[in-house]
Design an enzyme around this catalytic site. Structure first.
Site, PDB file in Angstrom:
ATOM      1  N   ARG A  59     124.628  80.351  -5.197  1.00  0.00           N
ATOM      2  CA  ARG A  59     124.367  80.011  -3.787  1.00  0.00           C
ATOM      3  C   ARG A  59     125.381  80.671  -2.863  1.00  0.00           C
ATOM      4  NH1 ARG A  59     123.796  73.933  -3.385  1.00  0.00           N
ATOM      5  NH2 ARG A  59     123.429  74.466  -1.211  1.00  0.00           N
ATOM      6  N   GLN A  91     125.000  68.679   7.138  1.00  0.00           N
ATOM      7  CA  GLN A  91     125.037  68.380   5.692  1.00  0.00           C
ATOM      8  C   GLN A  91     125.021  69.689   4.916  1.00  0.00           C
ATOM      9  OE1 GLN A  91     122.129  64.893   4.759  1.00  0.00           O
ATOM     10  NE2 GLN A  91     121.433  65.803   6.672  1.00  0.00           N
ATOM     11  N   ASN A  92     124.786  70.792   5.599  1.00  0.00           N
ATOM     12  CA  ASN A  92     124.625  72.075   4.914  1.00  0.00           C
ATOM     13  C   ASN A  92     125.983  72.647   4.515  1.00  0.00           C
ATOM     14  OD1 ASN A  92     121.973  71.699   5.477  1.00  0.00           O
ATOM     15  ND2 ASN A  92     121.892  73.157   7.173  1.00  0.00           N
ATOM     16  N   ASP A  94     126.179  75.949   3.839  1.00  0.00           N
ATOM     17  CA  ASP A  94     126.200  77.366   4.243  1.00  0.00           C
ATOM     18  C   ASP A  94     127.035  77.525   5.509  1.00  0.00           C
ATOM     19  OD1 ASP A  94     124.566  77.141   6.702  1.00  0.00           O
ATOM     20  OD2 ASP A  94     122.889  76.688   5.370  1.00  0.00           O
ATOM     21  N   HIS A 109     129.267  67.590   3.843  1.00  0.00           N
ATOM     22  CA  HIS A 109     129.062  67.743   2.389  1.00  0.00           C
ATOM     23  C   HIS A 109     129.834  68.938   1.813  1.00  0.00           C
ATOM     24  CE1 HIS A 109     125.066  65.237   2.494  1.00  0.00           C
ATOM     25  NE2 HIS A 109     126.152  64.488   2.571  1.00  0.00           N
ATOM     26  N   CYS A 117     140.951  72.055  -5.122  1.00  0.00           N
ATOM     27  CA  CYS A 117     141.698  71.877  -6.369  1.00  0.00           C
ATOM     28  C   CYS A 117     141.589  70.421  -6.807  1.00  0.00           C
ATOM     29  CB  CYS A 117     143.171  72.258  -6.190  1.00  0.00           C
ATOM     30  SG  CYS A 117     144.100  71.991  -7.726  1.00  0.00           S
ATOM     31  N   GLY A 175     115.991  68.820  10.817  1.00  0.00           N
ATOM     32  CA  GLY A 175     115.767  69.457   9.514  1.00  0.00           C
ATOM     33  C   GLY A 175     116.349  68.716   8.335  1.00  0.00           C
ATOM     34  N   THR A 176     116.227  67.387   8.342  1.00  0.00           N
ATOM     35  CA  THR A 176     116.731  66.638   7.187  1.00  0.00           C
ATOM     36  C   THR A 176     115.723  65.570   6.790  1.00  0.00           C
ATOM     37  OG1 THR A 176     118.547  65.268   6.314  1.00  0.00           O
ATOM     38  CG2 THR A 176     118.212  65.210   8.692  1.00  0.00           C
ATOM     39  N   ALA A 219     112.065  74.260  13.014  1.00  0.00           N
ATOM     40  CA  ALA A 219     113.302  74.173  13.804  1.00  0.00           C
ATOM     41  C   ALA A 219     113.473  75.393  14.709  1.00  0.00           C
ATOM     42  CB  ALA A 219     114.503  74.035  12.865  1.00  0.00           C
TER      43      ALA A 219
HETATM   44  C1  BJW Z   1     112.232  71.848   8.170  1.00  0.00           C
HETATM   45  C2  BJW Z   1     111.909  73.164   8.007  1.00  0.00           C
HETATM   46  C3  BJW Z   1     111.903  73.929   9.148  1.00  0.00           C
HETATM   47  C4  BJW Z   1     111.806  72.325   6.105  1.00  0.00           C
HETATM   48  N1  BJW Z   1     112.204  73.377  10.319  1.00  0.00           N
HETATM   49  N2  BJW Z   1     112.519  71.301   9.343  1.00  0.00           N
HETATM   50  C5  BJW Z   1     120.753  54.025  -3.549  1.00  0.00           C
HETATM   51  C6  BJW Z   1     120.431  53.697  -2.239  1.00  0.00           C
HETATM   52  C7  BJW Z   1     121.134  54.251  -1.156  1.00  0.00           C
HETATM   53  C8  BJW Z   1     122.161  55.155  -1.366  1.00  0.00           C
HETATM   54  C9  BJW Z   1     122.485  55.473  -2.665  1.00  0.00           C
HETATM   55  C10 BJW Z   1     121.785  54.913  -3.729  1.00  0.00           C
HETATM   56  N3  BJW Z   1     122.309  55.430  -4.876  1.00  0.00           N
HETATM   57  C11 BJW Z   1     123.299  56.287  -4.532  1.00  0.00           C
HETATM   58  C12 BJW Z   1     123.409  56.325  -3.190  1.00  0.00           C
HETATM   59  C13 BJW Z   1     124.357  57.156  -2.400  1.00  0.00           C
HETATM   60  C14 BJW Z   1     123.999  58.619  -2.485  1.00  0.00           C
HETATM   61  C15 BJW Z   1     122.543  58.802  -2.046  1.00  0.00           C
HETATM   62  O1  BJW Z   1     122.217  58.791  -0.874  1.00  0.00           O
HETATM   63  N4  BJW Z   1     121.651  59.005  -3.012  1.00  0.00           N
HETATM   64  C16 BJW Z   1     120.223  59.161  -2.689  1.00  0.00           C
HETATM   65  C17 BJW Z   1     119.633  60.264  -3.561  1.00  0.00           C
HETATM   66  C18 BJW Z   1     119.553  57.811  -2.870  1.00  0.00           C
HETATM   67  N5  BJW Z   1     124.907  59.326  -1.590  1.00  0.00           N
HETATM   68  C19 BJW Z   1     126.085  59.727  -2.003  1.00  0.00           C
HETATM   69  O2  BJW Z   1     126.450  59.598  -3.151  1.00  0.00           O
HETATM   70  C20 BJW Z   1     126.990  60.316  -0.948  1.00  0.00           C
HETATM   71  N6  BJW Z   1     128.250  59.670  -0.990  1.00  0.00           N
HETATM   72  C21 BJW Z   1     128.359  58.352  -0.736  1.00  0.00           C
HETATM   73  O3  BJW Z   1     127.398  57.648  -0.453  1.00  0.00           O
HETATM   74  O4  BJW Z   1     129.656  57.916  -0.774  1.00  0.00           O
HETATM   75  C22 BJW Z   1     129.894  56.516  -0.574  1.00  0.00           C
HETATM   76  C23 BJW Z   1     129.996  56.116   0.866  1.00  0.00           C
HETATM   77  C24 BJW Z   1     130.111  54.775   1.151  1.00  0.00           C
HETATM   78  C25 BJW Z   1     130.209  54.365   2.470  1.00  0.00           C
HETATM   79  C26 BJW Z   1     130.238  55.280   3.501  1.00  0.00           C
HETATM   80  C27 BJW Z   1     130.168  56.603   3.206  1.00  0.00           C
HETATM   81  C28 BJW Z   1     130.026  57.014   1.896  1.00  0.00           C
HETATM   82  C29 BJW Z   1     127.234  61.800  -1.200  1.00  0.00           C
HETATM   83  C30 BJW Z   1     126.011  62.594  -0.978  1.00  0.00           C
HETATM   84  C31 BJW Z   1     126.243  64.041  -1.390  1.00  0.00           C
HETATM   85  C32 BJW Z   1     125.010  64.890  -1.150  1.00  0.00           C
HETATM   86  N7  BJW Z   1     125.195  66.138  -1.744  1.00  0.00           N
HETATM   87  C33 BJW Z   1     124.125  67.134  -1.630  1.00  0.00           C
HETATM   88  C34 BJW Z   1     124.512  68.375  -2.504  1.00  0.00           C
HETATM   89  C35 BJW Z   1     125.784  69.008  -2.059  1.00  0.00           C
HETATM   90  C36 BJW Z   1     125.582  70.099  -1.059  1.00  0.00           C
HETATM   91  C37 BJW Z   1     124.904  71.315  -1.625  1.00  0.00           C
HETATM   92  O5  BJW Z   1     125.015  71.604  -2.829  1.00  0.00           O
HETATM   93  O6  BJW Z   1     124.235  71.999  -0.844  1.00  0.00           O
HETATM   94  O7  BJW Z   1     123.902  67.499  -0.289  1.00  0.00           O
HETATM   95  S1  BJW Z   1     122.526  66.541  -2.176  1.00  0.00           S
HETATM   96  C38 BJW Z   1     121.591  67.460  -1.022  1.00  0.00           C
HETATM   97  O8  BJW Z   1     120.878  66.525  -0.188  1.00  0.00           O
HETATM   98  C39 BJW Z   1     122.627  68.174  -0.126  1.00  0.00           C
HETATM   99  C40 BJW Z   1     122.062  67.926   1.234  1.00  0.00           C
HETATM  100  O9  BJW Z   1     123.085  68.040   2.212  1.00  0.00           O
HETATM  101  C41 BJW Z   1     121.479  66.540   1.113  1.00  0.00           C
HETATM  102  C42 BJW Z   1     120.439  66.202   2.134  1.00  0.00           C
HETATM  103  O10 BJW Z   1     119.316  67.039   2.016  1.00  0.00           O
HETATM  104  P1  BJW Z   1     118.583  67.570   3.302  1.00  0.00           P
HETATM  105  O11 BJW Z   1     119.476  68.446   4.063  1.00  0.00           O
HETATM  106  O12 BJW Z   1     117.976  66.436   4.027  1.00  0.00           O
HETATM  107  O13 BJW Z   1     117.447  68.513   2.646  1.00  0.00           O
HETATM  108  P2  BJW Z   1     116.005  68.114   2.082  1.00  0.00           P
HETATM  109  O14 BJW Z   1     115.543  69.227   1.240  1.00  0.00           O
HETATM  110  O15 BJW Z   1     116.003  66.767   1.477  1.00  0.00           O
HETATM  111  O16 BJW Z   1     115.102  68.012   3.395  1.00  0.00           O
HETATM  112  C43 BJW Z   1     114.841  69.127   4.215  1.00  0.00           C
HETATM  113  C44 BJW Z   1     114.005  68.667   5.405  1.00  0.00           C
HETATM  114  O17 BJW Z   1     113.818  69.786   6.253  1.00  0.00           O
HETATM  115  C45 BJW Z   1     112.613  68.148   5.017  1.00  0.00           C
HETATM  116  O18 BJW Z   1     112.342  66.939   5.719  1.00  0.00           O
HETATM  117  C46 BJW Z   1     111.668  69.249   5.495  1.00  0.00           C
HETATM  118  O19 BJW Z   1     110.438  68.768   5.981  1.00  0.00           O
HETATM  119  C47 BJW Z   1     112.455  69.849   6.625  1.00  0.00           C
HETATM  120  N8  BJW Z   1     112.152  71.247   6.862  1.00  0.00           N
HETATM  121  N9  BJW Z   1     111.635  73.389   6.639  1.00  0.00           N
HETATM  122  C48 BJW Z   1     112.480  72.026  10.351  1.00  0.00           C
HETATM  123  N10 BJW Z   1     111.567  75.242   9.097  1.00  0.00           N
END
Ligand code: BJW
Length: 233
Positions: A59, A91-92, A94, A109, A117, A175-176, A219
């Protein structure tokens, strides 16, 4: 629309989709058959570091082939216009907001172009591959990992983000999917503190019912139109 609002903007993978970066949960969202939920965990890094490092190396390398799109540039214009107090949270991982001209971006993120480290906690700018066991330039330990927030880890800048959500006049989510917390809960926090809330997404997100207004489409079209509307008001 009144002048000088405090605006918090949250972006997700959808804003970079038109630049050619696959979203996580849409078509092409699987990487070599793995879901992001299987690769982005501390357990995966411990059990199969070669796989996890290879995922982030690929990536990171792919960044060279993509460019910011009209949505990234529009948000940069909004910040540069200086009419409103705009906090941009992404959240991206990039760097397309920065390359699109954004002056301030919080990467909750983490970032592909940074290494963390696992021993001393130092953050180091990183452009190339990072095989398991790469030494930290700060402490020398063979403990560098991608500077990415894995599932179960605390996202970055949460205090600053929550403080901004509490004083926001307007919260905009772009876009999330609303599938990942805590970002998915920002709309409720902002609304609880009295902010107006707006969703700009290709389709209704999981949290679409929480927003005062939702506009659906790409977007690259919706975001420039919204920015023009705001700056004309
Ligand atoms: C368009 C488009 C176009 C397309 N125009 N739009 C059970 C219940 C609730 C929570 C939890 C649970 N079990 C565990 C949890 C917590 C967990 C979580 O949420 N899990 C879920 C899977 C349920 N979260 C965590 O563990 C987080 N940490 C945490 O909670 O710590 C404790 C805490 C406590 C108290 C306060 C604060 C914190 C950490 C989350 C880490 C996420 N990491 C990732 C990967 C790392 C980054 C990377 O490698 O790139 O982050 S996962 C991945 O998902 C990435 C993204 O940032 C994240 C969100 O995804 P995103 O951006 O929404 O993408 P998509 O693909 O899901 O959606 C794209 C959207 O765009 C779609 O809607 C399309 O329609 C749209 N789209 N083209 C406009 N052209």
């Amino acid at each position: 629309m009144r002048d000088s609002q405090t605006i918090v903007i949250l972006t997700g993978a959808g804003i970079s989709a038109e630049s050619g970066i696959a979203t996580f949960r849409g078509p092409g969202g699987l990487w070599e058959g793995h879901r992001v939920e299987d690769v982005c965990t501390p357990e995966a890094l411990a059990d199969d570091p070669v796989l996890v490092h290879r995922f982030y190396d690929a990536r990171r390398a792919a960044l060279a082939a993509v460019a910011p799109n009209a949505a990234h540039r529009a948000l940069a214009r909004l910040q540069a216009a200086d009419r409103h107090d705009v906090m941009l949270v992404t959240q991206n991982v990039d760097d397309l907001h920065e390359r699109g001209g954004a002056a301030q971006v919080l990467h909750m993120h983490g970032q592909l172009l940074s290494a963390l480290c696992a021993r001393c906690g130092a953050h180091t700018g990183w452009a190339g591959d990072m095989p398991p066991g790469t030494r930290c330039p700060a402490c020398g330990a063979p403990a560098l990992r991608p500077d990415i927030v894995f599932f179960g880890e605390m996202p970055y800048s949460m205090d600053a983000i929550e403080a901004a959500l509490a004083r926001a006049d307007l919260f905009v989510s772009i876009g999330t999917s609303g599938a990942v917390y805590p970002a998915a809960g920002f709309v409720q926090i902002a609304a609880h503190h009295g902010a107006r809330t707006l969703e700009l997404n290709l389709e209704p997100s999981a949290g679409t019912a929480w927003f005062d207004e939702a506009r659906h489409g790409p977007a690259g079209v919706l975001v420039p139109a919204w920015v023009e509307e705001l700056l004309a008001g």
